[in-house]
Design a protein around this motif. Structure first.
Motif: not given
Length: 355
Positions: A44-47, A60, A62, A135, A139-140, A164
């Motif tokens: 879930k972590q796009t950062h 990132r 992901i 998230q 993000n998913k 986000q």
């Protein structure tokens, strides 16, 4: 009954690193995870992560699972561990239809954490989400949770998800925090502040407004005793309330197995007693990641390596202490600074102060 060298429960950042480390040392490793893909919260972590190359700086979240070598690991996705018994047997169910029993020589429990909730009027209305759910949606699945969001909690997760949301075109009307200071890293809070989103410390939510769904939220200021100050209420017109009020370790298997547990507020709740090598009170059961205390993904990955190396030493009788000491130095660096003060207090309470 299937006998193997090592079982790793949980395919998040700690679990994948533990499994990779164990396989690297020549052990037969099974990695089980209840989800359809590995990575846990990383998916879930796009950062981009920051820190050092060792901690995947500039990568990132992901993308990190693909960078961990699991080619020698037997991965069982959509698999849950139903039981962990005194004879060292683990019961697994694969894709909700196939039961098997596994007896490893040792195990790393890396089951992660679950979101805490917050009691307030209207918290069961559609439109009230945990930050993890938001998230997942964005993000998913590529779905916006709403158009106007109030974020509850100014820790790292609350700040990251707020940014986000802004990136996705969602208006964040405010971030509120019950404590007298922002709990997350400056790098995350600065991004939110630069977007002109107010971050209100010493504030809490009183109620969600709406009949069939969220239409607004009422917040209020808190005094030094965490009591609501009179006439301090504010109302925001929002369609989404996002809660980022902490995580609690998922420790069911450890309780079932009879591991010694203790409540440590700074670590998120009940955590297993363990030594600096992450070995619990039960022989050949190690822990890593949020199940041993709520921390960042970077620390979870290093803990996975520590647990993997220590378990490999137990099973093979070889010495990997130089590699473990290097991992300890990495953990110490990650746990420095004011933002990790509570974490260090928690570790000291359970006697883990060497890191």
């Amino acid at each position: 009954m299937i006998e193997i060298d090592a079982l790793v429960v949980g395919g998040g950042p700690a679990g994948i690193c533990a499994a990779s480390t164990l396989a690297e040392k020549g052990l037969e490793v099974w990695l089980v995870d209840e989800n359809d893909q590995l990575g846990g919260q990383l998916v879930k972590q796009t950062h981009k992560f920051f820190g050092s190359k060792e901690h995947y700086a500039g990568v990132r979240g992901i993308d990190i699972p693909q960078k961990v070598d699991l080619c020698k690991v037997k991965v069982l996705s959509n698999t849950s561990v139903l039981g962990c018994y005194k004879d060292g047997v683990y019961t697994l169910i694969i894709e909700e239809k196939t039961y098997i029993k596994v007896k490893p020589k040792g195990a790393v429990i890396a089951t992660g954490a679950q979101e805490k909730f917050l009691p307030f009027e209207g918290n069961d209305l559609p439109g009230v989400y945990g930050a993890g759910a938001v998230q997942t949606l964005m993000n998913k699945e590529g779905i916006l949770p709403g158009k106007k969001v109030l974020m509850i909690g100014a820790g790292n997760i609350g700040l990251i998800v707020s940014y986000q949301l802004l990136q996705a075109g969602v208006e964040v009307v405010a971030v509120i925090e019950g404590a007298d200071r922002i709990g997350g890293y400056w790098v995350h809070s600065a991004k939110v502040a630069r977007a002109s989103v107010p971050i209100l410390t010493n504030h809490t939510i009183l109620k969600a407004v709406g009949k069939s769904e969220v239409e607004g939220a009422v917040i209020a200021k808190l005094n030094s005793n965490w009591e609501v100050e009179p006439n301090s209420e504010q109302t925001f017109e929002v369609d989404t309330i996002c809660l980022s009020v902490g995580l609690a370790p998922i420790n069911d298997l450890l309780w079932q197995r009879g591991c010694q547990m203790q409540y440590v507020k700074e670590l998120g709740g009940y955590v297993p007693s363990r030594n600096k090598f992450l070995k619990t009170s039960v022989d050949n059961i190690y822990v890593a990641g949020d199940v041993s205390g709520i921390e960042e993904a970077s620390s979870a990955m290093v803990e996975g390596k520590v647990a993997g190396l220590a378990l490999a030493m137990d099973i093979k009788g070889e010495n990997f202490e130089m590699e473990i000491e290097q991992a300890f130095r990495s953990l110490k660096w990650l746990r420095e600074g004011e933002t990790a003060l509570n974490l260090r207090k928690g570790l000291e309470k359970i006697g883990v102060i060497e890191c």
